[in-house]
Design a protein around this motif. Sequence first.
Motif, PDB file in Angstrom:
ATOM      1  N   GLN A  22       0.823  -1.210   0.000  1.00 49.15           N
ATOM      2  CA  GLN A  22       0.000   0.000   0.000  1.00 49.15           C
ATOM      3  C   GLN A  22       0.860   1.265   0.000  1.00 49.15           C
ATOM      4  O   GLN A  22       0.470   2.305  -0.515  1.00 49.15           O
ATOM      5  N   THR A  44      -8.419  -5.819   2.357  1.00 44.85           N
ATOM      6  CA  THR A  44      -8.856  -4.686   3.162  1.00 44.85           C
ATOM      7  C   THR A  44      -8.057  -4.679   4.452  1.00 44.85           C
ATOM      8  O   THR A  44      -7.982  -5.703   5.139  1.00 44.85           O
ATOM      9  N   THR A  46      -7.576  -2.791   8.146  1.00 39.33           N
ATOM     10  CA  THR A  46      -8.154  -1.890   9.144  1.00 39.33           C
ATOM     11  C   THR A  46      -7.406  -2.082  10.453  1.00 39.33           C
ATOM     12  O   THR A  46      -6.636  -3.023  10.614  1.00 39.33           O
ATOM     13  N   HIS A  52      -7.903   2.726   7.646  1.00 36.01           N
ATOM     14  CA  HIS A  52      -8.486   1.841   6.635  1.00 36.01           C
ATOM     15  C   HIS A  52      -7.737   2.002   5.316  1.00 36.01           C
ATOM     16  O   HIS A  52      -7.332   3.106   4.947  1.00 36.01           O
ATOM     17  N   ASN A  54      -7.598  -0.088   1.179  1.00 36.48           N
ATOM     18  CA  ASN A  54      -7.870  -1.192   0.270  1.00 36.48           C
ATOM     19  C   ASN A  54      -6.638  -1.398  -0.604  1.00 36.48           C
ATOM     20  O   ASN A  54      -6.130  -0.450  -1.206  1.00 36.48           O
ATOM     21  N   HIS A 143      -9.846  -9.633   4.589  1.00 36.70           N
ATOM     22  CA  HIS A 143      -9.945  -8.474   5.491  1.00 36.70           C
ATOM     23  C   HIS A 143      -9.091  -8.733   6.728  1.00 36.70           C
ATOM     24  O   HIS A 143      -9.447  -9.543   7.593  1.00 36.70           O
ATOM     25  N   HIS A 145      -7.211  -7.265  10.127  1.00 32.81           N
ATOM     26  CA  HIS A 145      -7.484  -6.208  11.098  1.00 32.81           C
ATOM     27  C   HIS A 145      -6.447  -6.232  12.214  1.00 32.81           C
ATOM     28  O   HIS A 145      -6.277  -7.259  12.881  1.00 32.81           O
TER      29      HIS A 145
END
Length: 350
Positions: A22, A44, A46, A52, A54, A143, A145
């Motif tokens: 990212q 994703t 978080t 946050h 993507n 996802h 986290h």
Amino acid sequence: MSSHVIFGAGLIGSYIGACMHQLGVNVALVCRPTIKHKLISGVTLTDYQEHHANVTGLNFLDTDVLARLEPDQLKCDFLWLTVKCQSVAQAIQDIAPLVSDKTVILCCQNGLGSEKPVQNAFPNNVVLRVMVPFNVVELKAGHLHRGSQGHLTIEQTIKGQVSEILQERLNSPLLPVAQTHDMQALLWAKLQLNLGNSINALADIPVKSMLQQRGYRVVIATLMQELLTVTDELGIELPKVTSVPAKIVPYVLKLPNFLFTLVANKMLAVDPTVRTSMWWDMSQGKPTEIHYLNGAVVSSAERLGKKAPANKRIVTLIESLTSSNGAKKDLLNLARPISAKQLQNFIRKR
């Protein structure tokens, strides 16, 4: 070849790799096909502070990709070893094609001493220890986290150049990065907190729920006090890695629930879904890191002519529950989930 390779990308490794991607870092992941399947369409990211991102287009190194590359093309600049402690020996053999004499190897294991076999296998390479303090959970496929606080901390070399470069390049809201001159003390401080991993696995509940129950906290405090006896004997001053100094943590854990909630609100700043890596290992029938965590306290105490009976009992219990020997389980007469009272009674036995 990518300048960074995350080898053994599970939850932690995939999260770190996705954060790097990212940020525009050239990174590739080596992981199991099931993990690649979950991440290949996008990730994703978080965290508990509501950051946050993507991420799409992750790079993976699998047998098909490796077969197309020449030996010189396989080498990377930075190899992040994110396998569990018990998998390091096999990983040393597997990473050999990726390592040149200039590759920096970053060992991201819990516990103590897992970097030594890597240093022995690659004596001409820079091998740095990395402390990863936070938990990562998979809320759903793709996802990831980050459910708790802390900076990924990289060991500084004598001149500090490598760690400084990495910190500057990778530090971000989703992946806070720091560096330290005294990684050994920091790893002992992290080990103090990781002693609760085994209790979380035995309690079979999320970390936050466990910390909200004084009985479990008292057991963890007992384990921590044995560790502090060892570090005092070794002359190691533990750095502060939580909102409470290391030596005070056991006393805070023993407070009544209402006082603990007031005093240790930052300790409870943990996502309600977070469970420890040992819980995941036990739940999936995999070997655990118990000998590198509670077992490290026991072995260090014995080398000093001391004892760590509570930690030794917990090692025995984890071993019994992960053993295929049913008779051994019957001897202990305990099975998950284990209540706080059962654990308190168990560690008092001699």
